[in-house]
Each structure stands twice: as C-alpha cells, then as structure tokens.
Design a protein around this motif. Structure first.
Motif, PDB file in Angstrom:
ATOM      1  N   TYR A  11      -5.321   1.384  25.594  1.00  0.00           N
ATOM      2  CA  TYR A  11      -4.870   0.228  24.811  1.00  0.00           C
ATOM      3  C   TYR A  11      -3.764   0.638  23.845  1.00  0.00           C
ATOM      4  N   LEU A  12      -3.944   1.764  23.149  1.00  0.00           N
ATOM      5  CA  LEU A  12      -2.931   2.215  22.189  1.00  0.00           C
ATOM      6  C   LEU A  12      -1.612   2.541  22.885  1.00  0.00           C
ATOM      7  N   ARG A  13      -1.662   3.250  24.014  1.00  0.00           N
ATOM      8  CA  ARG A  13      -0.425   3.592  24.737  1.00  0.00           C
ATOM      9  C   ARG A  13       0.295   2.327  25.208  1.00  0.00           C
ATOM     10  N   ALA A  14      -0.449   1.395  25.769  1.00  0.00           N
ATOM     11  CA  ALA A  14       0.163   0.145  26.240  1.00  0.00           C
ATOM     12  C   ALA A  14       0.756  -0.627  25.065  1.00  0.00           C
ATOM     13  N   THR A  15       0.071  -0.642  23.950  1.00  0.00           N
ATOM     14  CA  THR A  15       0.571  -1.344  22.767  1.00  0.00           C
ATOM     15  C   THR A  15       1.844  -0.688  22.247  1.00  0.00           C
ATOM     16  N   VAL A  16       1.884   0.639  22.206  1.00  0.00           N
ATOM     17  CA  VAL A  16       3.100   1.338  21.768  1.00  0.00           C
ATOM     18  C   VAL A  16       4.259   1.013  22.709  1.00  0.00           C
ATOM     19  N   CYS A  17       4.015   1.035  24.008  1.00  0.00           N
ATOM     20  CA  CYS A  17       5.078   0.693  24.973  1.00  0.00           C
ATOM     21  C   CYS A  17       5.573  -0.735  24.738  1.00  0.00           C
ATOM     22  N   ASN A  18       4.652  -1.674  24.598  1.00  0.00           N
ATOM     23  CA  ASN A  18       5.035  -3.077  24.411  1.00  0.00           C
ATOM     24  C   ASN A  18       5.743  -3.311  23.082  1.00  0.00           C
ATOM     25  N   LEU A  19       5.238  -2.721  22.013  1.00  0.00           N
ATOM     26  CA  LEU A  19       5.880  -2.899  20.709  1.00  0.00           C
ATOM     27  C   LEU A  19       7.280  -2.288  20.701  1.00  0.00           C
ATOM     28  N   THR A  20       7.430  -1.109  21.324  1.00  0.00           N
ATOM     29  CA  THR A  20       8.748  -0.481  21.394  1.00  0.00           C
ATOM     30  C   THR A  20       9.701  -1.343  22.210  1.00  0.00           C
ATOM     31  N   ARG A  21       9.228  -1.826  23.340  1.00  0.00           N
ATOM     32  CA  ARG A  21      10.047  -2.702  24.192  1.00  0.00           C
ATOM     33  C   ARG A  21      10.478  -3.943  23.411  1.00  0.00           C
ATOM     34  N   ASN A  22       9.544  -4.574  22.702  1.00  0.00           N
ATOM     35  CA  ASN A  22       9.867  -5.767  21.914  1.00  0.00           C
ATOM     36  C   ASN A  22      10.846  -5.441  20.795  1.00  0.00           C
ATOM     37  N   ARG A  23      10.629  -4.315  20.147  1.00  0.00           N
ATOM     38  CA  ARG A  23      11.514  -3.908  19.047  1.00  0.00           C
ATOM     39  C   ARG A  23      12.921  -3.649  19.564  1.00  0.00           C
ATOM     40  N   LEU A  24      13.050  -2.977  20.700  1.00  0.00           N
ATOM     41  CA  LEU A  24      14.374  -2.706  21.266  1.00  0.00           C
ATOM     42  C   LEU A  24      15.054  -4.010  21.676  1.00  0.00           C
ATOM     43  N   ARG A  25      14.307  -4.933  22.238  1.00  0.00           N
ATOM     44  CA  ARG A  25      14.857  -6.237  22.614  1.00  0.00           C
ATOM     45  C   ARG A  25      15.349  -6.971  21.369  1.00  0.00           C
ATOM     46  N   HIS A  26      14.563  -6.947  20.313  1.00  0.00           N
ATOM     47  CA  HIS A  26      14.934  -7.589  19.050  1.00  0.00           C
ATOM     48  C   HIS A  26      16.206  -6.963  18.476  1.00  0.00           C
ATOM     49  N   LEU A  27      16.258  -5.635  18.481  1.00  0.00           N
ATOM     50  CA  LEU A  27      17.440  -4.958  17.939  1.00  0.00           C
ATOM     51  C   LEU A  27      18.690  -5.258  18.762  1.00  0.00           C
ATOM     52  N   ARG A  28      18.523  -5.369  20.078  1.00  0.00           N
ATOM     53  CA  ARG A  28      19.664  -5.694  20.945  1.00  0.00           C
ATOM     54  C   ARG A  28      20.240  -7.060  20.551  1.00  0.00           C
ATOM     55  N   LEU A  29      19.388  -8.024  20.278  1.00  0.00           N
ATOM     56  CA  LEU A  29      19.847  -9.345  19.862  1.00  0.00           C
ATOM     57  C   LEU A  29      20.545  -9.295  18.512  1.00  0.00           C
ATOM     58  N   ILE A  30      20.001  -8.537  17.592  1.00  0.00           N
ATOM     59  CA  ILE A  30      20.617  -8.411  16.270  1.00  0.00           C
ATOM     60  C   ILE A  30      21.984  -7.749  16.382  1.00  0.00           C
ATOM     61  N   ARG A  31      22.088  -6.718  17.207  1.00  0.00           N
ATOM     62  CA  ARG A  31      23.359  -5.994  17.344  1.00  0.00           C
ATOM     63  C   ARG A  31      24.438  -6.835  17.996  1.00  0.00           C
ATOM     64  N   LEU A  32      24.045  -7.848  18.757  1.00  0.00           N
ATOM     65  CA  LEU A  32      25.038  -8.757  19.328  1.00  0.00           C
ATOM     66  C   LEU A  32      25.718  -9.575  18.236  1.00  0.00           C
ATOM     67  N   ARG A  33      25.045  -9.727  17.127  1.00  0.00           N
ATOM     68  CA  ARG A  33      25.555 -10.559  16.032  1.00  0.00           C
ATOM     69  C   ARG A  33      26.321  -9.779  14.971  1.00  0.00           C
ATOM     70  N   ARG A  34      26.321  -8.469  15.042  1.00  0.00           N
ATOM     71  CA  ARG A  34      27.042  -7.684  14.035  1.00  0.00           C
ATOM     72  C   ARG A  34      27.613  -6.434  14.681  1.00  0.00           C
ATOM     73  N   PRO A  35      28.602  -5.824  14.056  1.00  0.00           N
ATOM     74  CA  PRO A  35      29.202  -4.611  14.641  1.00  0.00           C
ATOM     75  C   PRO A  35      28.212  -3.450  14.643  1.00  0.00           C
ATOM     76  N   ASP A  36      28.411  -2.549  15.585  1.00  0.00           N
ATOM     77  CA  ASP A  36      27.557  -1.366  15.668  1.00  0.00           C
ATOM     78  C   ASP A  36      27.752  -0.483  14.445  1.00  0.00           C
ATOM     79  N   PRO A  37      26.653   0.071  13.931  1.00  0.00           N
ATOM     80  CA  PRO A  37      26.786   1.002  12.796  1.00  0.00           C
ATOM     81  C   PRO A  37      27.396   2.317  13.273  1.00  0.00           C
ATOM     82  N   PRO A  38      27.952   3.088  12.370  1.00  0.00           N
ATOM     83  CA  PRO A  38      28.505   4.381  12.779  1.00  0.00           C
ATOM     84  C   PRO A  38      27.399   5.303  13.302  1.00  0.00           C
ATOM     85  N   GLU A  39      27.776   6.196  14.178  1.00  0.00           N
ATOM     86  CA  GLU A  39      26.815   7.155  14.729  1.00  0.00           C
ATOM     87  C   GLU A  39      26.229   8.008  13.607  1.00  0.00           C
ATOM     88  N   PRO A  40      24.917   8.272  13.657  1.00  0.00           N
ATOM     89  CA  PRO A  40      24.323   9.128  12.616  1.00  0.00           C
ATOM     90  C   PRO A  40      24.849  10.558  12.723  1.00  0.00           C
TER      91      PRO A  40
END
Length: 159
Positions: free
Chosen positions: A54-83
């Motif tokens: 359950y924990l592994r599946a939840t981590v995979c799903n939360l990471t997937r959702n977080r990456l999807r969310h960040l992709r949408l946010i990044r479409l609306r603003r310029p990419d930050p400089p590389e760390p």
C-alpha cells in the motif's frame, strides 16, 4: 510472526520511501513519504501484511500526481534556472553514476517507474504491477523498453 506497529513500520521504512519518491522524480520526496504514511494511518487495511505494498503504491501515485501538477504549473510560468550542484555533490557522485541517473531521468515515466521498482527495490513483477496499477505483462514491456533505451543512451555518451 507479529506485524510491526505503525511506529516501527515508519521507523524502518520511511527513508526507503523517501528515496523511492526521489528516484521517481518527486521534488518533495519527504512530503510524499509522509503523506503515504498519513494515508496508511487513517486507513484500515484488511491484511496487515499489505502495508508495504500500500505504501509503495501510494508513493508511486502521489509522485505521479505531483509531477502532473507541476507540469501544469510550469506551462503557466517560465522554467526556473537549473540548480547549481555543490562541489561536495560533484565529488561524491562519479561520472558514470551521473550519466546513468541522467539517462534514467530521460526515460518515459512508466519505464522509469518499472526500472526503479525492479532494480532499486528488487520487487517482483506482480508487486511492480500492483504498485504501478498495470498488468505484469505491461511491467515486462516497460522494463524491456527502458533497458534498451538506457543501453542506447549510455553507448551514445561513450562516444
């Protein structure tokens, strides 16, 4: 054998789940792992032995959702400089290791998940399929394509 308490499970598995979230591309792996444990704590599992799955599946799903969310946010603003990497980081990570991690990060999300779950966590195809929410045949396909792509990418970098 008695099942570990929630506190024992947290102490034993928290860091590995943080690493899993980081390897899957989460920018906030500690938050992902904490959220997975919070969801487990508020949920009643029928089988106490299913907590890690359950924990592994939840981590995979939360990471997937977080990456999807960040992709949408990044479409609306310029990419930050590389760390900027610290010199300590550069010394600790060998060139071959960096090349491999870079090649893994360029893989499509499902292929990256299949490899990380297989070779980092050493999960079976069935466990990987459960964590990713796909069939075992899809796991084989994703892993095979990922290994082929990594082989090509690393050979190109050798030239």
């Amino acid at each position: 054998m008695a099942q570990p308490s929630f506190a024992e499970l947290f102490a034993a598995q928290y860091h590995s789940l943080v690493r899993l979230a980081g390897l899957l591309g989460a920018d906030d792996p500690e938050d992902i792992a904490q959220e997975a444990f919070a969801r487990l704590h508020s949920r009643r599992l029928r089988d106490d032995g299913a907590a890690m799955a359950y924990l592994r599946a939840t981590v995979c799903n939360l990471t997937r959702n977080r990456l999807r969310h960040l992709r949408l946010i990044r479409l609306r603003r310029p990419d930050p400089p590389e760390p900027v990497r610290s010199s300590e980081h550069t010394v600790l990570v060998s060139e071959e290791h960096r090349e491999l991690l870079a090649a893994v990060s360029r893989l499509p999300r499902r292929q990256r998940e299949a490899l990380v779950l297989r070779y980092w966590l050493d999960l079976s195809e069935r466990e990987i399929a459960d964590a990713m929410g796909v069939s075992p045949g899809s796991v084989k396909t994703h892993a095979s394509r990922a290994l082929a792509a990594l082989g090509r990418a690393l050979k190109e970098e050798e030239r």
